[in-house]
Motif scaffolding. Sequence first.
Motif, mmCIF file in Angstrom:
data_model
loop_
_atom_site.group_PDB
_atom_site.id
_atom_site.type_symbol
_atom_site.label_atom_id
_atom_site.label_comp_id
_atom_site.label_asym_id
_atom_site.label_seq_id
_atom_site.Cartn_x
_atom_site.Cartn_y
_atom_site.Cartn_z
ATOM 1 N N SER A 11 61.415 4.730 -37.300
ATOM 2 C CA SER A 11 60.886 4.743 -35.937
ATOM 3 C C SER A 11 59.510 5.391 -35.860
ATOM 4 O O SER A 11 58.818 5.255 -34.859
ATOM 5 C CB SER A 11 61.846 5.500 -35.011
ATOM 6 O OG SER A 11 63.077 4.834 -34.924
ATOM 7 N N SER A 12 59.132 6.102 -36.918
ATOM 8 C CA SER A 12 57.866 6.836 -36.888
ATOM 9 C C SER A 12 56.737 6.110 -37.616
ATOM 10 O O SER A 12 55.606 6.590 -37.624
ATOM 11 C CB SER A 12 58.054 8.226 -37.512
ATOM 12 O OG SER A 12 58.244 8.130 -38.916
ATOM 13 N N VAL A 13 57.038 4.972 -38.241
ATOM 14 C CA VAL A 13 55.993 4.247 -38.981
ATOM 15 C C VAL A 13 55.812 2.855 -38.380
ATOM 16 O O VAL A 13 56.713 2.316 -37.731
ATOM 17 C CB VAL A 13 56.324 4.151 -40.488
ATOM 18 C CG1 VAL A 13 56.371 5.527 -41.113
ATOM 19 C CG2 VAL A 13 57.631 3.422 -40.731
ATOM 20 N N THR A 14 54.658 2.267 -38.612
ATOM 21 C CA THR A 14 54.340 0.982 -38.003
ATOM 22 C C THR A 14 54.939 -0.176 -38.788
ATOM 23 O O THR A 14 55.214 -0.076 -39.987
ATOM 24 C CB THR A 14 52.817 0.776 -37.932
ATOM 25 O OG1 THR A 14 52.294 0.666 -39.268
ATOM 26 C CG2 THR A 14 52.137 1.936 -37.207
ATOM 27 N N ARG A 44 58.407 2.020 -29.840
ATOM 28 C CA ARG A 44 58.851 1.412 -31.084
ATOM 29 C C ARG A 44 60.355 1.623 -31.217
ATOM 30 O O ARG A 44 60.875 2.675 -30.865
ATOM 31 C CB ARG A 44 58.127 2.036 -32.272
ATOM 32 C CG ARG A 44 58.471 1.398 -33.615
ATOM 33 C CD ARG A 44 57.718 2.070 -34.738
ATOM 34 N NE ARG A 44 56.282 1.947 -34.533
ATOM 35 C CZ ARG A 44 55.416 2.933 -34.690
ATOM 36 N NH1 ARG A 44 55.819 4.134 -35.039
ATOM 37 N NH2 ARG A 44 54.125 2.729 -34.487
ATOM 38 N N VAL A 45 61.069 0.610 -31.692
ATOM 39 C CA VAL A 45 62.510 0.747 -31.874
ATOM 40 C C VAL A 45 62.877 0.424 -33.317
ATOM 41 O O VAL A 45 62.193 -0.354 -33.999
ATOM 42 C CB VAL A 45 63.315 -0.158 -30.915
ATOM 43 C CG1 VAL A 45 62.984 0.168 -29.467
ATOM 44 C CG2 VAL A 45 63.076 -1.632 -31.199
ATOM 45 N N ALA A 46 63.966 1.026 -33.783
ATOM 46 C CA ALA A 46 64.531 0.741 -35.104
ATOM 47 C C ALA A 46 66.035 0.874 -34.996
ATOM 48 O O ALA A 46 66.541 1.861 -34.436
ATOM 49 C CB ALA A 46 63.984 1.714 -36.143
ATOM 50 N N GLY A 47 66.758 -0.114 -35.492
ATOM 51 C CA GLY A 47 68.207 -0.049 -35.427
ATOM 52 C C GLY A 47 68.839 -1.230 -36.131
ATOM 53 O O GLY A 47 68.162 -2.201 -36.488
ATOM 54 N N PRO A 48 70.142 -1.164 -36.339
ATOM 55 C CA PRO A 48 70.848 -2.261 -37.002
ATOM 56 C C PRO A 48 70.897 -3.501 -36.140
ATOM 57 O O PRO A 48 71.070 -3.414 -34.914
ATOM 58 C CB PRO A 48 72.248 -1.684 -37.249
ATOM 59 C CG PRO A 48 72.398 -0.603 -36.232
ATOM 60 C CD PRO A 48 71.028 -0.042 -36.017
ATOM 61 N N VAL A 171 62.892 -3.326 -37.010
ATOM 62 C CA VAL A 171 61.892 -2.411 -36.471
ATOM 63 C C VAL A 171 60.914 -3.260 -35.661
ATOM 64 O O VAL A 171 60.460 -4.312 -36.132
ATOM 65 C CB VAL A 171 61.149 -1.643 -37.577
ATOM 66 C CG1 VAL A 171 60.152 -0.653 -36.959
ATOM 67 C CG2 VAL A 171 62.132 -0.909 -38.487
ATOM 68 N N ALA A 172 60.617 -2.819 -34.458
ATOM 69 C CA ALA A 172 59.709 -3.582 -33.589
ATOM 70 C C ALA A 172 58.721 -2.642 -32.914
ATOM 71 O O ALA A 172 59.096 -1.554 -32.465
ATOM 72 C CB ALA A 172 60.496 -4.360 -32.541
ATOM 73 N N ASP A 173 57.461 -3.060 -32.867
ATOM 74 C CA ASP A 173 56.421 -2.288 -32.196
ATOM 75 C C ASP A 173 55.404 -3.242 -31.601
ATOM 76 O O ASP A 173 55.722 -4.418 -31.346
ATOM 77 C CB ASP A 173 55.796 -1.248 -33.144
ATOM 78 C CG ASP A 173 55.073 -1.877 -34.343
ATOM 79 O OD1 ASP A 173 54.857 -3.112 -34.364
ATOM 80 O OD2 ASP A 173 54.717 -1.131 -35.282
ATOM 81 N N GLU A 174 54.174 -2.796 -31.395
ATOM 82 C CA GLU A 174 53.177 -3.634 -30.720
ATOM 83 C C GLU A 174 52.766 -4.859 -31.541
ATOM 84 O O GLU A 174 52.197 -5.807 -30.994
ATOM 85 C CB GLU A 174 51.940 -2.804 -30.373
ATOM 86 C CG GLU A 174 52.210 -1.766 -29.292
ATOM 87 C CD GLU A 174 50.959 -1.005 -28.899
ATOM 88 O OE1 GLU A 174 49.932 -1.161 -29.582
ATOM 89 O OE2 GLU A 174 51.011 -0.268 -27.895
ATOM 90 N N ASP A 175 53.036 -4.841 -32.858
ATOM 91 C CA ASP A 175 52.704 -5.987 -33.710
ATOM 92 C C ASP A 175 53.861 -6.966 -33.841
ATOM 93 O O ASP A 175 53.765 -7.943 -34.590
ATOM 94 C CB ASP A 175 52.292 -5.509 -35.106
ATOM 95 C CG ASP A 175 50.926 -4.850 -35.115
ATOM 96 O OD1 ASP A 175 50.183 -5.007 -34.128
ATOM 97 O OD2 ASP A 175 50.588 -4.168 -36.100
#
Length: 235
Positions: A11-14, A44-48, A171-175
């Motif tokens: 969750s802390s990396v892009t 940003r989210v990260a999960g199964p 993992v999902a973020d602005e990209d």
Amino acid sequence: MSSPDVLAALSSVTTATLTTILFKKGLRNVWLRGTAPLAAGQQRVAGPAFTLRFLPQREDLATPAAWSSPTSTRAAVEAMPAGCVVVADTAGIADAGIFGDILCARMRQRQVAGLVTAGAVRDRAGIVQTGLPVWCSAAAAPPAVAQLAFVGWQQPVACGGVAVFPQDIIVADEDGAIVIPAALTGEVAAQALEQERTEAWILDQVLQGAPLTGLYPLSPENQARYEAYSKGRDG
């Protein structure tokens, strides 16, 4: 790293860093095409992965009864565990919204981390108000049943041209959104953290006027400089 530590690290990396790490491991097709943030500033989210599978609709299946079927999106929402990232395979169809504000509000109540699809959602403004982070390709007014048949959950799916299995890490973020095979998550998380620390140091050097040659990627001399900096920072 334990599973909570792994998810916290991811969750802390892009996603840009993570795709680079995965590329070095030979995994090139991990970015889910057509998954853009629905709203600006989403966390940003990260999960199964919790997977949903839709097929192109057939007229004999496109009835109001589909909404209350045991195999329905409503039933799937009630099976979603807290912290999961929902990944919906819409068979390449993006002219009907698979979820609207009511289902997304329920997902938010169930503490779902986010929704990812290469398809479309509907009730854009209402979904944004629920606070559920969503990545999709479009917003569309027609309901899912107009174009799609929901056929099940927690099966292997294809989303944005990428294979996703239940329990893979999303993992999902602005990209956009990426998938990390479950067996690689701990290793990828550790390497991604170190790469981000390295690149932060490189960026600082660039901002001080250093040329890219020998810096990006690091030459042996600059690698030694970075390692000395890391020792001083950590010690």
